[in-house]
Design an enzyme around this catalytic site. Structure first.
Site, mmCIF file in Angstrom:
data_model
loop_
_atom_site.group_PDB
_atom_site.id
_atom_site.type_symbol
_atom_site.label_atom_id
_atom_site.label_comp_id
_atom_site.label_asym_id
_atom_site.label_seq_id
_atom_site.Cartn_x
_atom_site.Cartn_y
_atom_site.Cartn_z
ATOM 1 N N SER A 19 -22.888 7.386 18.516
ATOM 2 C CA SER A 19 -23.085 6.603 17.202
ATOM 3 C C SER A 19 -21.917 7.295 16.117
ATOM 4 O O SER A 19 -21.743 8.409 16.212
ATOM 5 C CB SER A 19 -24.651 6.801 16.776
ATOM 6 N N ASP A 44 3.066 20.530 -8.193
ATOM 7 C CA ASP A 44 3.718 19.300 -7.807
ATOM 8 C C ASP A 44 4.914 18.901 -8.718
ATOM 9 O O ASP A 44 4.923 18.729 -9.881
ATOM 10 C CB ASP A 44 2.681 18.209 -8.200
ATOM 11 N N ALA A 54 8.326 15.927 -7.598
ATOM 12 C CA ALA A 54 8.794 14.750 -6.731
ATOM 13 C C ALA A 54 9.671 15.558 -5.628
ATOM 14 O O ALA A 54 9.713 15.112 -4.694
ATOM 15 C CB ALA A 54 9.611 13.759 -7.451
ATOM 16 N N CYS A 94 5.436 3.859 -6.039
ATOM 17 C CA CYS A 94 6.459 4.704 -5.928
ATOM 18 C C CYS A 94 7.521 3.931 -5.462
ATOM 19 O O CYS A 94 7.725 2.954 -4.744
ATOM 20 C CB CYS A 94 6.442 6.047 -4.937
ATOM 21 N N THR A 106 11.036 5.430 -5.392
ATOM 22 C CA THR A 106 12.048 6.288 -5.011
ATOM 23 C C THR A 106 13.033 5.994 -3.831
ATOM 24 O O THR A 106 14.034 6.216 -4.029
ATOM 25 C CB THR A 106 11.306 7.751 -4.626
ATOM 26 N N GLY A 119 -3.705 7.682 -3.712
ATOM 27 C CA GLY A 119 -3.543 7.222 -5.078
ATOM 28 C C GLY A 119 -4.150 5.860 -5.111
ATOM 29 O O GLY A 119 -5.199 5.618 -5.893
ATOM 30 N N ALA A 169 16.281 7.378 -13.893
ATOM 31 C CA ALA A 169 15.762 6.216 -13.843
ATOM 32 C C ALA A 169 14.046 6.198 -13.768
ATOM 33 O O ALA A 169 13.850 7.348 -13.147
ATOM 34 C CB ALA A 169 16.357 5.307 -12.632
ATOM 35 N N SER A 170 13.686 5.333 -14.000
ATOM 36 C CA SER A 170 12.180 5.238 -13.629
ATOM 37 C C SER A 170 12.192 5.051 -12.046
ATOM 38 O O SER A 170 12.722 4.102 -11.299
ATOM 39 C CB SER A 170 11.579 3.957 -14.461
ATOM 40 N N GLU A 171 11.173 5.793 -11.465
ATOM 41 C CA GLU A 171 10.893 5.729 -9.992
ATOM 42 C C GLU A 171 9.661 5.482 -9.733
ATOM 43 O O GLU A 171 8.801 5.963 -8.887
ATOM 44 C CB GLU A 171 11.387 7.133 -9.369
ATOM 45 N N THR A 196 -15.255 8.248 16.878
ATOM 46 C CA THR A 196 -16.069 7.830 17.798
ATOM 47 C C THR A 196 -15.141 7.012 18.894
ATOM 48 O O THR A 196 -15.516 7.145 20.123
ATOM 49 C CB THR A 196 -17.330 6.922 17.465
#
Length: 372
Positions: free
Chosen positions: A26, A128, A130, A185, A187, A241, A286-288, A316
């Site tokens: 189980s 953290d 990128a 993301c 990137t 995320g 740039a926005s990633e 299992t």
């Protein structure tokens, strides 16, 4: 000189886990709790090695309270104040083993995190950025290790064995693995840089484990099966995320469109996040990241149980009685297709807020009668 690596690199979608003979009767017999001792801090941690990502739409105090009940970690986003941290820990001492504070590499980040860690007696720090390949980042890891010799330090993100080794030797206990696989993301589109996540985890885990370090598979999971593949590939932790987005405990605006509820979810390198915390997208970058709306899913408890149930099922099928046995029991097979999606567009999605069974109008029904 331009160089091309011809070895095929794989993502979660490219493989399935081959079933193996099992003595387990189980899913209830599977223990997902892991006992870890870390290379540098020598801290002993016990819990379920799943982490809510340090995005402001998932890494919230509310998420931590909910997840800690399942012994699951939350990496809190870095935009809470010192006072907010003190208030949270003061009221939620039970979260202390299941919460990580996040930091960047700046001087202000170091001072703020140092103050919070000491005042709140936190045990886990998540460094953290990128791009974990910067020499500056390795120096940052060394600085934090010197300041916090007994704390668990996570650091990333990277996707290759060489930099995994570099960061562990610099003082990190756990390396975050993943560049570009996340659901919000961009990137890989903006920079053309990345690495298929399954192969990245396999290679980085191999490098880390040889040095007594550990890895987090960060990004790329879309379902519990992907989480099982990450653990099977050698990940010691899996960070999520998108799978934690859209819940009551998640950050982001809650909106209603055409009678259905949605929550905002965005990458921390998106224009939305940069405008929120820096006022604008700087001229040199740039926005990633994307900004999207995900269906509102209510409290996160049901989602957590579904995740953990899926991982137990993988155990299992492979004969792994504990989660830390899954990697040694995993054999991947390459596949051209994951699932049969012929009826996917008709799925009821009963777990998602907005579907109300009471509002269904049943025209007719045919049910199989049970034998008397």
């Amino acid at each position: 000189m331009v160089r091309i690596e011809n070895d095929i690199k794989l993502a979660f979608k490219d493989v399935l886990i081959r079933p193996r003979r099992s003595t387990l009767r189980s899913r209830s017999q599977v223990d997902l709790t892991c006992n870890y001792t870390f290379r540098h801090s020598e801290f002993k941690w016990k819990g379920v090695p799943v982490i809510a990502a340090n995005m402001d739409t998932t890494g919230t105090f509310e998420m931590c309270i909910a997840l800690s009940k399942h012994k699951v970690l939350t990496a809190i986003h870095k935009h809470y104040s010192v006072d907010q941290w003190e208030e949270f820990i003061g009221k939620n001492q039970g979260c202390i083993d299941y919460v990580a504070i996040s930091s960047g590499t700046g001087e202000a980040d170091f001072k703020k995190v140092s103050e919070i860690v000491k005042k709140c007696k936190l045990k886990i720090i998540c460094l953290d950025i990128a791009n974990g390949y910067s020499e500056h980042f390795a120096e940052c890891v060394r600085r934090f290790r010197k300041e916090f010799p007994k704390h668990i330090i996570m650091a990333g993100n990277v996707v290759t064995g060489d930099m995994t080794e570099e960061l562990i030797l610099a003082g990190a206990d756990i390396i975050k693995v993943g560049i570009g696989p996340g659901s919000v993301c961009t990137t890989r589109k903006k920079a053309g840089v990345g690495y298929p996540q399954l192969s990245a985890v396999i290679e980085c885990a191999d490098a880390a484990h040889a040095l007594g370090g550990m890895v987090i598979s960060d990004g790329g999971c879309t379902n519990p099966g992907d989480m099982a593949k990450a653990f099977g590939a050698g990940a010691d932790f899996v960070m999520l995320g998108g799978m934690f987005a859209g819940h009551e405990e998640s950050g982001g605006k809650l909106v209603e469109l055409n009678g259905k509820k949605f929550k905002e979810f965005y990458g921390m390198s998106s224009a939305t996040a940069m405008k929120k915390y820096s006022g604008k997208v700087a001229n040199y970058r740039a926005s990633e990241g994307k900004t999207i709306r995900v269906p509102y899913r209510g409290p996160v408890d049901y989602t957590v149980l579904d995740m953990l149930g899926g991982i137990r099922s993988a155990c299992t099928y492979t004969g792994a009685k504990t989660l830390d046995q899954l990697s040694s029991r995993t054999i991947f097979i390459r596949v051209p297709m994951q699932t049969n999606e012929v009826f996917s567009r008709f799925e009821l999605n009963m777990g998602i807020s907005g579907y109300d069974k009471k509002k269904e109008k049943v025209i007719s029904t045919t049910e199989t009668k049970s034998a008397k």
